[in-house]
Motif scaffolding. Structure first.
Motif, PDB file in Angstrom:
ATOM      1  N   CYS A 174      71.851  38.072  48.453  1.00 13.93           N
ATOM      2  CA  CYS A 174      71.261  38.303  47.131  1.00 13.93           C
ATOM      3  C   CYS A 174      70.481  39.620  47.076  1.00 13.93           C
ATOM      4  O   CYS A 174      70.440  40.285  46.051  1.00 13.93           O
ATOM      5  CB  CYS A 174      70.381  37.132  46.716  1.00 13.93           C
ATOM      6  SG  CYS A 174      68.914  36.864  47.719  1.00 13.93           S
ATOM      7  N   LEU A 175      69.876  40.006  48.198  1.00 13.68           N
ATOM      8  CA  LEU A 175      69.107  41.252  48.252  1.00 13.68           C
ATOM      9  C   LEU A 175      69.402  41.963  49.567  1.00 13.68           C
ATOM     10  O   LEU A 175      69.696  41.319  50.580  1.00 13.68           O
ATOM     11  CB  LEU A 175      67.598  40.980  48.159  1.00 13.68           C
ATOM     12  CG  LEU A 175      67.061  40.302  46.897  1.00 13.68           C
ATOM     13  CD1 LEU A 175      65.592  39.926  47.093  1.00 13.68           C
ATOM     14  CD2 LEU A 175      67.218  41.205  45.689  1.00 13.68           C
ATOM     15  N   THR A 176      69.271  43.279  49.564  1.00 12.57           N
ATOM     16  CA  THR A 176      69.385  44.068  50.794  1.00 12.57           C
ATOM     17  C   THR A 176      68.146  44.949  50.902  1.00 12.57           C
ATOM     18  O   THR A 176      67.877  45.745  49.987  1.00 12.57           O
ATOM     19  CB  THR A 176      70.648  44.940  50.797  1.00 12.57           C
ATOM     20  OG1 THR A 176      71.804  44.105  50.644  1.00 12.57           O
ATOM     21  CG2 THR A 176      70.755  45.730  52.087  1.00 12.57           C
ATOM     22  N   VAL A 177      67.418  44.798  51.998  1.00 14.70           N
ATOM     23  CA  VAL A 177      66.212  45.588  52.222  1.00 14.70           C
ATOM     24  C   VAL A 177      66.562  46.766  53.112  1.00 14.70           C
ATOM     25  O   VAL A 177      67.155  46.602  54.182  1.00 14.70           O
ATOM     26  CB  VAL A 177      65.104  44.740  52.884  1.00 14.70           C
ATOM     27  CG1 VAL A 177      63.841  45.569  53.090  1.00 14.70           C
ATOM     28  CG2 VAL A 177      64.800  43.515  52.027  1.00 14.70           C
ATOM     29  N   ILE A 178      66.200  47.973  52.675  1.00 14.45           N
ATOM     30  CA  ILE A 178      66.494  49.192  53.426  1.00 14.45           C
ATOM     31  C   ILE A 178      65.226  49.615  54.163  1.00 14.45           C
ATOM     32  O   ILE A 178      64.226  49.974  53.546  1.00 14.45           O
ATOM     33  CB  ILE A 178      66.980  50.327  52.502  1.00 14.45           C
ATOM     34  CG1 ILE A 178      68.107  49.818  51.583  1.00 14.45           C
ATOM     35  CG2 ILE A 178      67.437  51.513  53.325  1.00 14.45           C
ATOM     36  CD1 ILE A 178      69.321  49.310  52.321  1.00 14.45           C
ATOM     37  N   LEU A 179      65.269  49.577  55.490  1.00 13.64           N
ATOM     38  CA  LEU A 179      64.102  49.922  56.300  1.00 13.64           C
ATOM     39  C   LEU A 179      64.068  51.420  56.555  1.00 13.64           C
ATOM     40  O   LEU A 179      65.106  52.058  56.675  1.00 13.64           O
ATOM     41  CB  LEU A 179      64.141  49.165  57.626  1.00 13.64           C
ATOM     42  CG  LEU A 179      64.273  47.645  57.558  1.00 13.64           C
ATOM     43  CD1 LEU A 179      64.128  47.054  58.946  1.00 13.64           C
ATOM     44  CD2 LEU A 179      63.241  47.046  56.617  1.00 13.64           C
TER      45      LEU A 179
END
Length: 618
Positions: free
Chosen positions: A613-618
């Motif tokens: 549902c979401l993608t977190v970009i570090l």
């Protein structure tokens, strides 16, 4: 209190204390029940620093604060004199860490009492200075009259403590004060040969003490709850106060008095062993170096009970108050170093202002306004404060009064101990100069200039390299709704972080990623999860469903549980929620979005079990 000024502004802008009927909180907002909403200054509240938004609807008057709302709420209800246990918070006390609960109690109890203690401590310091310089004789009526302020505050300390902690411990403040007054009365305080019910009582000094009365008020609160449960209501007004006093006094004299003295002696013994083994200098050095971290964590007042115990037992504090003063002035020095280094006019104004306030013993503006943002000042204070604390510890500096800060320095000359004052001044100068030099050398971190923000398209197409992507799996099957279309301003504006909404197609809420359950709200409508990378995910089930008080929700997990991606967190009767007139949309947001390069919602229109549902970009 960390949020005292903030809460004072909120109370004023919602129409004052008299306009507040009740206030509870959910995961992100304060929910007020106001007697007259027309008195609330909504637009002014929206402009208030720390307020994300204000929502007024048929459910409640809501002030959106953020995920730290529980801390704000705890102080707010204390200021309003309301019970800390509300319908939305049932069962939370049982899961609280006992040690943290004790530390919170001691810290919050000491906060209101600091005002008279500081006044008496400063007065004692100046009287000592006047006596040394010959301006006022210690035998003069003027000296003795002014000194009575100091002696009275500390003699009647149990009364101040009783008033301060009574409401928090669910006891009547007036009965608590009455009990404290009895303990310090000439009939009991330091009287030998007393007995009750034929049992001989030890000779004990209750004046100047604080542990016995805290234990006694805790017992009084428990007894009050018990009597309110079992005594008929028509008898409670007359019978309960009598039973409380008649039961609490013997129990305090027989049990809590001796226990309190033993605890105090135990604290003294511990630091005596520490002193004889390592030397108290190491504790002074460490506290002077690390105090800003304790203030940032809300534990700045934890040393007050320890310092009080030292002064009561030894006549002086060999550790904490001197270290606190050195640390405060080192904070001022660090900000002076930044003031001298800064070129921007606004930065100079900030650093100069907070430097002066820290010099006067108020370090919170510096810590929250500059230290947290720039971080390097923490290192500067560790250097300067540590060096000053080391010198003070090696010279065995004593603090004779409960006072700290620049204005408290004269108190170090008490008992004609001029060398003690000189050593303390040298310690303070070392801390101030050392921190100033360290801060100047470390410099102000420069914000990156000329860097272009990475776009979502670049990330999605993989044209940007060296980025780590952390996918968050689905939490419930259903139709995806953009965050901007959510019928809740706190979420739709993105103020609580980036995310999305899902109109659920089944009744199961699952974990989107491996992590620890950081929060399960008592009304079961919201769950917090924190991953190993530090990503903080909030799963908010429905809109305004806090009002359902847990109905239609069956939460499987509890705070502190470790979960795996896809693990069942809760089952929810979404049909029942819709029939009750509430929007069932499940909202998923990353509340610490600002700490990452980006948080990208899925482009799918429908979420399935295996989707992200979401993608977190570090």
């Amino acid at each position: 209190m960390k949020y005292q000024t903030f809460n004072e502004d909120i109370i004023r802008l919602v129409g004052g204390k008299d306009n507040i009927q009740a206030v509870v909180h959910c995961m992100t907002r304060l929910r007020f029940t106001l007697k007259d909403r027309s008195k609330a200054q909504t637009e002014e509240l929206k402009k208030l620093g720390g307020v994300i938004d204000v929502v007024s609807n048929n459910v409640a008057y809501q002030i959106i604060i953020g995920t730290h709302v529980n801390e704000v709420h705890a102080e707010l209800i204390s200021m309003l004199g309301l019970s800390p246990v509300t319908d939305d918070e049932k069962g939370t006390d049982a899961k609280k860490n006992p040690l943290k609960a004790v530390m919170d109690l001691l810290s919050e109890t000491m906060t209101p009492v600091i005002e008279p203690i500081i006044a008496s401590g400063l007065l004692a310091g100046f009287l000592s200075l006047f006596s040394i310089t010959g301006l006022i004789s210690a035998d003069s009526p003027t000296y003795q009259l002014l000194d009575s302020i100091r002696s009275a505050v500390f003699f009647f300390l149990p009364i101040f403590i009783a008033m301060s902690c009574a409401k928090r411990l669910k006891a009547s403040p007036y009965l608590a004060v009455a009990l404290a007054a009895v303990l310090v009365s000439s009939s009991i305080n330091d009287v030998a040969g007393l007995s009750i019910f034929g049992i001989k009582l030890p000779q004990m000094v209750y004046a100047n003490s604080f542990i016995p009365i805290i234990l006694a008020v805790w017992f009084m609160g428990r007894l009050t709850v018990l009597l309110n449960k079992y005594v008929p209501k028509f008898l409670q007004y007359f019978l309960n106060p009598l039973l409380i006093m008649v039961i609490c006094l013997p129990v305090t004299l027989l049990i809590f008095g001796p226990i309190g003295i033993w605890i105090g002696d135990g604290i003294g013994w511990f630091f005596e062993v520490l002193h004889n083994t390592f030397g108290s200098w190491i504790v002074v050095m460490l506290y002077a170096a690390l105090q800003p971290f304790l203030i940032m964590l809300g534990a700045g007042n934890f040393m007050m009970p320890l310092a009080l115990n030292f002064v009561n037992k030894m006549g002086y504090d060999p550790i904490f108050l001197a270290a606190a003063t050195i640390s405060d002035i080192a904070v001022s020095g660090a900000m002076l170093g930044y003031f001298l280094r800064a070129k921007d006019a606004k930065q100079k104004q900030l650093f100069g202002t907070v430097s002066f306030s820290a010099l006067m013993g108020v370090t919170e503006p510096a810590i929250y306004g500059a230290f947290i943002k720039f971080r390097r000042p923490f290192i500067a204070v560790m250097i300067g404060g540590g060096l000053g604390g080391l010198f003070a510890g090696l010279m065995k500096v004593k603090t004779y009064s409960i006072v700290w800060g620049l204005m408290g320095l004269p108190s170090y000359a008490d008992n004609q101990d001029i060398s003690n004052l000189v050593f303390m001044i040298i310690s303070v100068v070392i801390g101030f100069v050392g921190a100033a030099i360290a801060a100047f050398v470390l410099g102000i971190p420069q914000e990156e200039k000329g860097t272009e923000k990475t776009t979502e398209t670049e990330v999605a197409t993989g044209t940007v390299t060296n980025l780590k992507k952390v996918p968050l799996g689905n939490v419930v099957e259903g139709e995806v709704v953009p965050l901007a279309e959510i019928n809740d301003q706190a979420f739709s504006t993105g103020a609580l972080g980036k995310g999305l909404g899902i109109i659920p197609a089944n009744n199961q809420i699952v974990a989107p990623i491996d992590g620890e359950i950081s929060a399960v709200f008592p009304t079961k409508h919201a769950i917090g999860l924190k991953t190993q990378e530090g990503i903080e995910v909030l799963i908010h089930i429905g809109i305004d469903t806090v009002e359902l008080d847990g109905q239609y929700f069956d939460t499987i997990v509890k705070q502190g549980d470790i979960v795996k991606a896809g693990q069942l967190l809760a089952t929810v009767d979404f049909s029942g929620i819709k029939d009750a007139g509430y929007d069932p949309t499940v909202i998923v947001v990353v509340t610490n979005t600002v700490e990452y390069l980006d948080v990208i919602p899925t482009v799918q229109e429908n979420m399935l079990d295996d989707g992200a549902c979401l993608t977190v970009i570090l």
